[in-house]
Design an enzyme around this catalytic site. Structure first.
Site, mmCIF file in Angstrom:
data_model
loop_
_atom_site.group_PDB
_atom_site.id
_atom_site.type_symbol
_atom_site.label_atom_id
_atom_site.label_comp_id
_atom_site.label_asym_id
_atom_site.label_seq_id
_atom_site.Cartn_x
_atom_site.Cartn_y
_atom_site.Cartn_z
ATOM 1 N N GLU A 1 48.309 48.229 41.720
ATOM 2 C CA GLU A 1 46.938 47.720 41.553
ATOM 3 C C GLU A 1 46.563 47.763 40.085
ATOM 4 O O GLU A 1 46.749 48.793 39.425
ATOM 5 C CB GLU A 1 45.909 48.565 42.308
ATOM 6 C CG GLU A 1 45.905 48.380 43.788
ATOM 7 C CD GLU A 1 44.759 49.115 44.479
ATOM 8 O OE1 GLU A 1 43.681 49.251 43.865
ATOM 9 O OE2 GLU A 1 44.965 49.537 45.617
HETATM 10 C C1 BG6 Z 1 41.227 50.965 44.484
HETATM 11 C C2 BG6 Z 1 41.473 50.684 45.919
HETATM 12 O O1 BG6 Z 1 40.416 52.083 44.443
HETATM 13 O O2 BG6 Z 1 40.528 50.083 43.694
HETATM 14 C C3 BG6 Z 1 41.102 49.286 46.355
HETATM 15 O O3 BG6 Z 1 42.772 51.009 46.336
HETATM 16 C C4 BG6 Z 1 39.867 48.818 45.608
HETATM 17 O O4 BG6 Z 1 40.937 49.307 47.751
HETATM 18 C C5 BG6 Z 1 40.200 48.784 44.128
HETATM 19 O O5 BG6 Z 1 39.351 47.619 46.030
HETATM 20 C C6 BG6 Z 1 39.071 48.277 43.249
HETATM 21 O O6 BG6 Z 1 37.885 48.926 43.557
HETATM 22 P P1 BG6 Z 1 36.564 48.123 43.865
HETATM 23 O O7 BG6 Z 1 35.600 49.132 44.282
HETATM 24 O O8 BG6 Z 1 36.196 47.459 42.601
HETATM 25 O O9 BG6 Z 1 36.903 47.181 44.948
#
Ligand code: BG6
Length: 479
Positions: free
Chosen positions: A375
C-alpha cells in the site's frame, strides 16, 4: 523465494470496494456497522444496522456487480498483480460455522479466474478489517482464544480452495494499527474488540496480539502443508518515527517509539517475543495466556516476506513540555511533533518519499526478508470536468516520488523488494473516514459521500502515467 518479474500492482480491500454486503449469503462484518465520518470526525460503531444510518461500505463501489469490467480496466492498465482481501463473512457468515458458504467461495473463484485470464496475479490478504460481526459480539473478538481456531479454519478453507489460483498471501492487514489503543476504531476493525470499563487497554492489546500472532503462525504452517510454493507474508503499517533532533534523548525516544512499529513483525519474522516486550510485560505485571505450545507454534509459523503499507512518517520529541512547543501535534503518539521539512495532504498525512527509502532500508536490515510494498498512495479530492477528465497531477507527483525512492533503495541500497501495489487503484471508501471524497485511484468512480452517483468509472490522468511506469518497468521514473 523465486519470482519472474517485479509485481507492479494495485491494492484494495473487500469491505472498501466490493459492496454486496448481504449478497450471496454474506454475513455482516465489523465494518458493516460503521457510519461515515470525515477528517477530524470519527466514524461511529452502531449497536446494530440501524435503518436511519448510512453505512458507506454496504454498497461501496459495487465491485461485486462490476468485477468483470473493473478487471478489464485493470488489465488495460497493465497490472501484473492485484491485491485484495477475502471477506471472512462471505465464506463463514458468522465465523463459527463448520461448513463454508459455497456462494461466497464461488464469488472469489470467479474473481480469481478473471484476473488470471488477464495475466494478473492475485495477492490476497485473509483478514483486512473484516471480522464477522457475530465473532465480535458473541465472543469478544480476538480477546477470545477461540478466534484462533475460527481464523485457522477460515484460512485453511481459502488455502485449499484457491491453492492453484493464489500464490501470494498475507494473514492480517496492518496488524499493528491497534498499538494505538487510544483509537477504539482500530481495536474494533483489526480484532473485533471493545475495551470494557475496568480493562487495561494495553493488557487487552497484548493478549489480542498474542492470539492473532498465533492464528497467523497456524495459518502459515497449514498453508505450507497445502501448497509448499505459497508465499505467506505478514502485513504491517509502517510509519517511520524520526527523532526531533540530534539530542540523544530525542534519538532514544524515537527508538523506543519504533517498537510500536516493530513489535508485530519481530514476532512474525523471528518466531519469538523480543526482549523489550518481555521486559514490558514483567514491568507492568501482565500475566498473559501464552502457553509453551504457543511459543513452539510461533517458531514454526514464520512468514516468508514482509508486506507493508507506507503513507507517511512522523516525529517524536523526548520532552514536549519543557519549551514552547508550538509544533506539538495530535498524533498517535503522546509526544508527536510536526516535521517542519514536510508538506501534508488535506487529511494531515505527511508527504515524505525519502521516508520510504529510509523505511525500506530499516526493514530490510532488521529482517533480511523480501519486502513487498502493498500500500502506498495519495488520498485527495479530485475534480472531474464536463469531459469526464480528472487532472490529478498531485497524485502523479506523489506516486512518482515514492516509486523513485523505492527504485533507488533497490538499485543503490540493495534492498530486496518484490512488488509495489498502489493503494486504492480504483477509488474506494476511505477506511479511516468512510468518505468517498478521499480518493486514491487512477480510476475515478462516480459516487459521492452520501452514496449518490452513477457508479461509472473514468480514467484519470494518473491512469496513463501509471500504465507507462508499468510498461517501462519503472524506467520512466528512474532510468
Ligand atoms: C491503510 C489500510 O490503513 O490505509 C487501508 O490498510 C486504508 O484499508 C488505507 O484505506 C488508507 O487509509 P484511508 O483512511 O485514507 O482510507
Amino acid at each position: 523465494m523465486q519470482q519472474k518479474q517485479f509485481l507492479w500492482g494495485g491494492a484494495v480491500a473487500a469491505h472498501q470496494f466490493e459492496g454486496g454486503w448481504d449478497q450471496g449469503g454474506k454475513g455482516p462484518n465489523v465494518v458493516d456497522v460503521m457510519t461515515a465520518g470525515a477528517h477530524g470526525v470519527p466514524r461511529q460503531i452502531t449497536q446494530d444496522i440501524e435503518s436511519d444510518q448510512f453505512y458507506p461500505n454496504h454498497t461501496a463501489i459495487d465491485f461485486y456487480h462490476h468485477y468483470k469490467s473493473d478487471i478489464q480496466l485493470l488489465a488495460e492498465l497493465g497490472l501484473k498483480c492485484f491485491r485484495t482481501s477475502i471477506a471472512w463473512s462471505r465464506i463463514y457468515p458468522n465465523g463459527d460455522e463448520l461448513v463454508p458458504n459455497e456462494a461466497g467461495l464461488r464469488f472469489y473463484d470467479d474473481m480469481f479466474d478473471e484476473l488470471i485470464k488477464h495475466g494478473i496475479e492475485p495477492v490476497i490478504t485473509l483478514s483486512h478489517f473484516e471480522i464477522p460481526l457475530h465473532l465480535a459480539r458473541e465472543y469478544g473478538g480476538f480477546k477470545n482464544r477461540k478466534l484462533v481456531d475460527f481464523f485457522e479454519r477460515f484460512a485453511i478453507t481459502c488455502f485449499e480452495r484457491y491453492q492453484h489460483k493464489v500464490k501470494y498471501w498475507m494473514t492480517f492487514n496492518e496488524i499493528n494499527n491497534q498499538m494505538d489503543t487510544s483509537n477504539p476504531i482500530f481495536f474494533w476493525t483489526n480484532s473485533g474488540v471493545k475495551v470494557e470499563p475496568g480493562e487495561d487497554p494495553q493488557q487487552v492489546l497484548y493478549q489480542v496480539a498474542h492470539y492473532e500472532l498465533l492464528a497467523s503462525a497456524k495459518a502459515v504452517i497449514a498453508g505450507k502443508k497445502i501448497n509448499p510454493d505459497f508465499h505467506i507474508g505478514c502485513m504491517i503499517s509502517h510509519v517511520p518515527i524520526y527523532p526531533y533532533s540530534c539530542n540523544p534523548h530525542d534519538i532514544m525516544a524515537a527508538e523506543i517509539a519504533m517498537r510500536q512499529r516493530f513489535f508485530f513483525p519481530d514476532i512474525h519474522v523471528r518466531g519469538y517475543y523480543p526482549a523489550y516486550a518481555l521486559k514490558e510485560f514483567a514491568r507492568r505485571g501482565y500475566k498473559l495466556d501464552i502457553t509453551a505450545e504457543d511459543l513452539t507454534i510461533l517458531k514454526q509459523g514464520k512468514v516468508d516476506y514482509v508486506g507493508f503499507s507506507y503513507y507517511m512518517s512522523t516525529v517524536v520529541k523526548a520532552d514536549v513540555n519543557n519549551d514552547n512547543d508550538s509544533n506539538v501535534v495530535n498524533g498517535a503518539l503522546p509526544n508527536s511533533v510536526d516535521n517542519p521539512y514536510i508538506q501534508k495532504s488535506d487529511w494531515g498525512w505527511a508527504i515524505d518519499p525519502e521516508g520510504l527509502r529510509y523505511a525500506l532500508n530499516r526493514l530490510y536490515e532488521r529482517y533480511q526478508l523480501p519486502l513487498f510494498i502493498v500500500e502506498n498512495g495519495f488520498g485527495a479530492i479530485d475534480e472531474i470536468d464536463s469531459k469526464h477528465q480528472v487532472h490529478d497531477q498531485s497524485r502523479i507527483s506523489y506516486l512518482n516520488a515514492h516509486i523513485k525512492a523505492m527504485l533507488v533503495a533497490m538499485a543503490e541500497d540493495g534492498v530486496d523488494v518484490i512488488g509495489y501495489t498502489a493503494w486504492g487503484i480504483i477509488d474506494v471508501v476511505s477506511f479511516t473516514t468512510g468518505e468517498m471524497k478521499k480518493r486514491y485511484g487512477v480510476i475515478y468512480v462516480d459516487r459521492d459521500n452520501q452514496g449518490n452517483g452513477s457508479m461509472k468509472r473514468y480514467k484519470k490522468d494518473s491512469f496513463d502515467w501509471y500504465q507507462n511506469v508499468i510498461a517501462t518497468d519503472g524506467k520512466s521514473v528512474y532510468p
